[in-house]
Design a protein around this motif. Structure first.
Motif, PDB file in Angstrom:
ATOM      1  N   GLN A 230       0.305  -1.357  -0.119  1.00  0.00           N
ATOM      2  CA  GLN A 230       0.035   0.078  -0.075  1.00  0.00           C
ATOM      3  C   GLN A 230       0.804   0.923   0.062  1.00  0.00           C
ATOM      4  O   GLN A 230       1.324   1.387   1.020  1.00  0.00           O
ATOM      5  N   THR A 343      -1.951  -1.408  -4.241  1.00  0.00           N
ATOM      6  CA  THR A 343      -3.500  -0.786  -4.125  1.00  0.00           C
ATOM      7  C   THR A 343      -2.975   1.223  -3.904  1.00  0.00           C
ATOM      8  O   THR A 343      -1.622   1.322  -2.376  1.00  0.00           O
ATOM      9  N   ASP A 346      -7.929   2.957   0.531  1.00  0.00           N
ATOM     10  CA  ASP A 346      -7.267   2.166   1.254  1.00  0.00           C
ATOM     11  C   ASP A 346      -8.480   1.634   1.799  1.00  0.00           C
ATOM     12  O   ASP A 346      -9.909   1.371   1.769  1.00  0.00           O
ATOM     13  N   ASN A 368       1.003  -7.184   5.218  1.00  0.00           N
ATOM     14  CA  ASN A 368       1.205  -5.493   4.678  1.00  0.00           C
ATOM     15  C   ASN A 368       2.359  -4.962   4.631  1.00  0.00           C
ATOM     16  O   ASN A 368       3.404  -5.273   5.571  1.00  0.00           O
ATOM     17  N   HIS A 370       4.016  -1.167   3.832  1.00  0.00           N
ATOM     18  CA  HIS A 370       2.949  -0.295   3.484  1.00  0.00           C
ATOM     19  C   HIS A 370       4.722   0.976   2.622  1.00  0.00           C
ATOM     20  O   HIS A 370       5.487   0.567   3.697  1.00  0.00           O
TER      21      HIS A 370
END
Length: 528
Positions: A230, A343, A346, A368, A370
């Motif tokens: 993300q 992506t 959110d 995940n 970031h």
């Protein structure tokens, strides 16, 4: 030492000078620790002064000598005194000046000298004595008396506002000096730091966020788990996906990418899972899908947040069971694919609004990652600039170019909503447009970068109208920029602004400056 020359580029300070001149007819002078006036050049004949005494006396040699001597004396007084500011009597005995101290960690760096005003209307006797003194100093008595008549008489409340604004000028100078010093320290530390990775595969950066990212990638690369990346557009999500694949046990198999936002639902279905001949108009032969092409390898699903709910169901099935059916087919096909999704949206918020399946979210969000935005890792900007500059100059067959200090500062100040991609494109543009010039200067930068400090910091601060409204605008701007500069460290910003943390939080709520709203507004600006 303060870079006094650069202060003229600080838009907040320029606006405050305009406000003080417009409302109070006071002129602002910067005096360094040695007593030298740094923002006045006797040879500059173009400068216009709002204050009548300054306009009358400073252009004349004798008047200039008296005024500059008064400024030096005021600087010495504020240096030797214990207060941060003080009101002093002017050189002709009837006017006042306000002096505000400039210091960093108790080190005296100079002062701001605001001149001139009076607290009461001048009596005929006081005016006569001042004119007589000026005449003895070689000044034109008629012009001097006319200037005295035009001088502003400030009420108690007006003087209070004047003092607050002059103190703001001093605080802005301190803030500018502090930020420049920290920036230089960061660059120096980066240049001297050893044992820190500058890059990871094609990713570049040695800031703390990037070091944390590299450490996480080291742990992830040998895993077979699904990964969700993300981050904002232009942060390098595909580079991370490639790094995961080419450092994994699957590195000898295919790495296949697909942008989910580039296809409508039917086309994406065919693209991912393939189709059989005759399944729809134009399907003239069987076509293998990307899942099958990536068998034993990695499939990178970019912009997965743009996938429809129907496609999400099909994706969930292949992730859970490893099986799928081609469009128009009836046979189950089995694949062994590692999925890395990415992506800029959110997804958790999309789950709450019902636009993204919760079961799929938890299925792809096993690991995940970031990706930090460029504005949160500005320590990496010099390294990235060097990389893009060397690569671009080599590709175009030109000698390596260098950046002027002012251009680098402008690049640092800009928030880079397009992140690494935007910086890369800007460097390529500069290499082309600089032509035969070996040095890239600030005026060569794109207008959005070059003018950011002018338009973003205090744009809209008025120099007319109600003082209360203008001060609120300035307060809001200073808090907004301060929050960005301190990365929402309210304790640090409250200390810089000289207010309590609770007071700052109240003002943040009052002006609607919470982090999410500002981030959303910046994203919309960048997209536009």
């Amino acid at each position: 030492m303060i870079n006094w020359e650069e202060l003229k580029h600080i838009h907040v300070i320029r606006k405050l000078e305009q406000i003080l001149a417009q409302w109070f007819h006071t002129e602002i002078f910067f005096i360094d620790e040695r007593g030298q006036v740094r923002n006045y050049d006797p040879l500059d004949r173009q400068r216009e002064f709002k204050n009548p005494l300054v306009a009358t006396c400073l252009p004349k040699e004798k008047g200039r000598e008296v005024l500059l001597a008064a400024m030096t004396a005021a600087n010495e007084k504020i240096f030797s005194g214990e207060t941060a500011h003080t009101v002093i009597e002017g050189p002709w005995g009837v006017e006042k000046a306000f002096v505000s101290r400039i210091s960093v960690e108790n080190e005296f760096l100079g002062s701001v000298f605001a001149y001139s005003f009076t607290e009461n209307a001048l009596t005929d006797k006081a005016k006569k004595e001042a004119v007589s003194r000026a005449e003895k100093q070689g000044l034109d008595p008629e012009h001097f008396e006319n200037a005295l008549t035009k001088m502003r008489v400030l009420s108690d409340s007006e003087r209070k506002y004047l003092f607050e604004l002059v103190d703001l000028v001093a605080q802005e100078i301190v803030t500018f000096h502090t930020e420049i010093s920290k920036r230089e320290e960061r660059i120096s530390a980066l240049n001297n730091q050893l044992g820190v990775r500058y890059s990871y595969d094609s990713m570049i950066g040695k800031s703390k966020p990037m070091q944390e990212l590299y450490s996480l990638l080291d742990k992830v690369k040998a895993s077979e788990s699904t990964v969700l990346i993300q981050g904002e557009n232009g942060t390098g999500k595909e580079l991370i996906a490639r790094a995961i694949h080419y450092n994994s046990p699957r590195k000898d198999a295919q790495f296949v990418t697909v942008n989910c936002s580039a296809f409508n639902e039917n086309l994406l279905d065919s693209e991912l899972f393939g189709h059989v001949k005759g399944s729809f108009t134009g399907a003239i032969k069987d076509k293998k899908g990307l899942f099958e092409s990536a068998n034993h390898g990695t499939l990178f699903l970019d912009e997965i947040g743009d996938m429809t709910l129907t496609m999400q169901v099909k994706l969930l099935r292949v992730l859970q069971e490893g099986t799928f059916m081609m469009v128009g087919g009836t046979d189950q096909r089995k694949v062994d694919v590692r999925v890395v999704a990415a992506t800029n949206k959110d997804l958790k918020e999309m789950v709450e609004t019902g636009t993204f399946r919760e079961d799929l979210y938890y299925r792809i969000n096993v690991i995940n990652i970031h990706v930090p935005q460029l504005r949160d890792r500005k320590e990496d900007i010099p390294i990235l600039i060097d990389h893009f500059l060397m690569r671009g100059c080599k590709e175009k067959g030109v000698e390596l170019k260098t950046f002027a200090k002012r251009a680098i500062e402008k690049i640092f100040d800009y928030p880079w909503p397009g992140n690494i991609r935007e910086l890369e494109n800007e460097i390529e543009r500069l290499i082309v447009l600089s032509g035969d010039e070996s040095r890239i200067t600030a005026d060569m930068l794109s207008s959005r970068i070059r003018d950011f400090g002018e338009n973003a910091k205090v744009q809209g601060v008025r120099v007319a109208g109600k003082l209360k409204d203008a001060l609120e605008e300035l307060e809001k701007t200073m808090i907004r920029e301060g929050l960005r500069r301190t990365k929402w460290n309210k304790s640090r910003l409250a200390k810089e602004l000289g207010i309590s943390r609770a007071g700052l939080i109240m003002k943040v709520e009052k002006y609607g400056l919470d982090k999410r709203k500002l981030a959303r507004a910046e994203g919309e600006t960048g997209a536009a």
